[in-house]
Scaffold this motif. Structure first.
Motif, mmCIF file in Angstrom:
data_model
loop_
_atom_site.group_PDB
_atom_site.id
_atom_site.type_symbol
_atom_site.label_atom_id
_atom_site.label_comp_id
_atom_site.label_asym_id
_atom_site.label_seq_id
_atom_site.Cartn_x
_atom_site.Cartn_y
_atom_site.Cartn_z
ATOM 1 N N TYR A 258 15.242 -7.594 -15.631
ATOM 2 C CA TYR A 258 13.706 -7.278 -15.733
ATOM 3 C C TYR A 258 13.168 -7.647 -14.536
ATOM 4 N N ARG A 259 13.391 -9.082 -14.051
ATOM 5 C CA ARG A 259 12.766 -9.503 -13.039
ATOM 6 C C ARG A 259 12.912 -8.719 -11.860
ATOM 7 N N LEU A 260 14.200 -8.103 -11.759
ATOM 8 C CA LEU A 260 14.461 -7.196 -10.449
ATOM 9 C C LEU A 260 13.999 -5.571 -10.626
ATOM 10 N N ASN A 261 13.123 -5.663 -11.911
ATOM 11 C CA ASN A 261 12.289 -4.415 -12.063
ATOM 12 C C ASN A 261 13.460 -3.468 -12.275
ATOM 13 N N ASN A 262 14.494 -3.608 -13.045
ATOM 14 C CA ASN A 262 15.737 -2.543 -13.303
ATOM 15 C C ASN A 262 15.955 -2.653 -14.852
ATOM 16 N N GLU A 263 14.998 -1.945 -15.401
ATOM 17 C CA GLU A 263 15.021 -1.877 -16.901
ATOM 18 C C GLU A 263 16.239 -1.090 -17.229
ATOM 19 N N GLU A 264 16.686 -0.132 -16.750
ATOM 20 C CA GLU A 264 17.835 0.657 -16.908
ATOM 21 C C GLU A 264 18.935 -0.154 -17.086
ATOM 22 N N LYS A 265 19.249 -1.362 -16.272
ATOM 23 C CA LYS A 265 20.409 -2.282 -16.564
ATOM 24 C C LYS A 265 19.803 -3.133 -17.450
ATOM 25 N N ALA A 266 18.886 -3.602 -17.810
ATOM 26 C CA ALA A 266 18.573 -4.786 -18.333
ATOM 27 C C ALA A 266 18.566 -4.491 -20.081
ATOM 28 N N GLU B 149 19.537 -17.086 -34.964
ATOM 29 C CA GLU B 149 18.103 -16.952 -35.283
ATOM 30 C C GLU B 149 17.128 -17.300 -34.159
ATOM 31 N N GLU B 150 17.577 -18.493 -33.533
ATOM 32 C CA GLU B 150 16.695 -18.818 -32.383
ATOM 33 C C GLU B 150 16.750 -17.756 -31.215
ATOM 34 N N TYR B 151 17.823 -17.360 -30.855
ATOM 35 C CA TYR B 151 17.525 -16.302 -29.904
ATOM 36 C C TYR B 151 17.356 -15.024 -30.169
ATOM 37 N N LEU B 152 17.222 -14.627 -31.448
ATOM 38 C CA LEU B 152 16.525 -13.530 -31.775
ATOM 39 C C LEU B 152 14.858 -13.534 -31.381
ATOM 40 N N HIS B 153 14.311 -14.574 -31.625
ATOM 41 C CA HIS B 153 12.822 -14.914 -30.818
ATOM 42 C C HIS B 153 12.926 -14.809 -29.501
ATOM 43 N N HIS B 154 13.845 -15.415 -28.832
ATOM 44 C CA HIS B 154 13.835 -15.331 -27.396
ATOM 45 C C HIS B 154 13.860 -13.692 -26.812
ATOM 46 N N PHE B 155 14.720 -13.018 -27.580
ATOM 47 C CA PHE B 155 15.218 -11.702 -27.338
ATOM 48 C C PHE B 155 13.803 -10.874 -27.535
ATOM 49 N N LYS B 156 13.134 -11.239 -28.517
ATOM 50 C CA LYS B 156 11.914 -10.223 -29.068
ATOM 51 C C LYS B 156 10.908 -10.680 -27.797
ATOM 52 N N ILE B 157 10.499 -11.986 -27.647
ATOM 53 C CA ILE B 157 9.554 -12.521 -26.703
ATOM 54 C C ILE B 157 9.851 -12.005 -25.416
ATOM 55 N N LEU B 158 11.079 -11.785 -24.987
ATOM 56 C CA LEU B 158 11.603 -11.185 -23.492
ATOM 57 C C LEU B 158 11.189 -9.752 -23.569
ATOM 58 N N ASN B 159 11.634 -9.001 -24.651
ATOM 59 C CA ASN B 159 11.107 -7.543 -24.663
ATOM 60 C C ASN B 159 9.676 -7.436 -24.661
ATOM 61 N N ALA B 160 8.983 -7.957 -25.381
ATOM 62 C CA ALA B 160 7.576 -7.622 -25.528
ATOM 63 C C ALA B 160 6.799 -7.993 -24.258
ATOM 64 N N LEU B 161 7.389 -9.103 -23.608
ATOM 65 C CA LEU B 161 6.598 -9.444 -22.092
ATOM 66 C C LEU B 161 7.123 -8.211 -21.187
ATOM 67 N N ASN B 162 7.825 -7.552 -21.257
ATOM 68 C CA ASN B 162 8.503 -6.691 -20.187
ATOM 69 C C ASN B 162 8.272 -5.189 -20.487
#
Length: 359
Positions: free
Chosen positions: A256-264, A277-290
């Protein structure tokens, strides 16, 4: 560990314990194959308990956490509150398992109990036993974002190992935690030194232990916004190990930082299937931010995640995500919300500092 008998089976159990403690999986498996048929013939309750404790730790070493949990569940009610050597190992091994599962609050209670027993039991005089405890405690305190405490414990472990032989993998583990703690403190040069030392020690013994260290080197570069270099290490880890959600998370974030959503996205989609459960939140926040997420929806997702992190006293993540959300509101010129989340980030930082100061 003295279980009150010097029968051959006990000596075999002690050899097994050393192999497990030194992280030698193949040697541990070989010894286990030697003794697992014999142990069923042993009637002595202490020897049986010793075997069950070692077996649970062996399963943790092999990352078979559900099986380890099943064994410990049968032992905890009777043996967790003991004040002897068995009580020490019950608390230590349970703490290790809970750390691996991400149940850090209860894990810390188990480590505190084990630490107290370590310091009062006359039967524990071996520096290696202390080094083993200090290393496992350092792992816990790194995970709950208390790097100074993690540094203290990892350094104590290395001191206890200074004259030991055949403990290179444990020394590598200590150097790895020193690297992670230094990274948390943004001491990037020191972190790199510790990781490279850990990598060198692991390579001497078993190449299979290098993937975790290479993952952490990738994490080191990711934290310095050196995404291309981070991805190079992380992809190497991805090819070497079975699917692991933390690797998927970092690869998704860096692409995502490299602006390559296709690979992300493939790493995101697979990672969220594997995550706890912890990382579900990390993933959801990452996706929402990007993604082009509505700001109110983004706020809801971050708040939901931060509520979880506060509940589990993972204040470092609250600091990070509240700060990111504050920046988003600031760019939208919603200064009231920006101010609110900057304050939440600051309060989380203070809570983290206060918690570490109590150690």
């Amino acid at each position: 560990m003295n279980v009150g008998t010097r029968e051959p089976i006990t000596q075999s159990l002690e050899r097994w314990h050393i192999a497990i403690r030194t992280n030698h999986i193949q040697q541990s498996e070989s010894i286990h194959n030697e003794i697992k048929s014999e142990i069923t013939q042993i009637k002595d309750p202490s020897t049986q308990l010793y075997y069950q404790l070692l077996n649970s730790r062996y399963l943790i070493l092999k990352k078979e956490l559900a099986s380890a949990h099943a064994i410990l569940d049968t032992l905890n009610d009777v043996h967790l509150n003991r004040t002897d050597i068995f009580g020490y190992y019950m608390n230590l091994i349970t703490g290790m398992l809970l750390t691996a599962e991400g149940n850090y609050e209860v894990a810390e209670l188990r480590f505190i109990r084990a630490f107290n027993l370590l310091n009062v039991l006359n039967s524990i005089t071996d520096d290696i036993v202390r080094a083993d405890f200090y290393h496992k405690a350092a792992v816990l305190y790194y995970h709950i974002r208390q790097p100074l405490t993690a540094l203290d414990y990892a350094n104590e472990a290395l001191k206890s190992l200074s004259e030991a032989e055949d403990y290179e993998l444990l020394q590598s583990g200590c150097e790895n935690i020193l690297g992670l703690a230094s990274l948390s403190l943004k001491q990037y040069g020191k972190a790199e030194e510790h990781f490279l030392c850990a990598l060198d020690l692991a390579k001497r013994i078993d190449q299979s232990y290098t993937s975790l260290i290479k993952y952490n080197i990738g994490y080191l570069y990711a934290e310095q916004n050196m995404s291309e270099l981070a991805v190079r290490y992380l992809l190497e880890v991805f090819e070497e190990e079975e699917a692991f959600y933390k690797t998927h998370f970092l690869l998704s974030r860096e692409f995502y930082r490299l602006n390559n959503e296709e690979k992300a996205m493939p790493f995101y989609k697979k990672g969220i299937e594997l995550a706890n459960e912890e990382y579900l939140h990390h993933f959801k926040i990452l996706n929402a931010l990007n993604q082009a997420t509505d700001i109110n929806e983004l706020e809801r997702i971050v708040k939901e995640g931060n509520d979880y992190f506060k509940q589990h006293e993972l204040f470092g993540f609250v600091e990070d995500y509240a700060g990111e959300l504050a920046q988003v509101f600031f760019t939208k010129e919603n200064h009231n919300k920006a101010s609110y989340y900057f304050k939440e980030s600051y309060e989380a930082k203070r809570a983290l500092q206060k918690k570490e100061a109590l150690k």
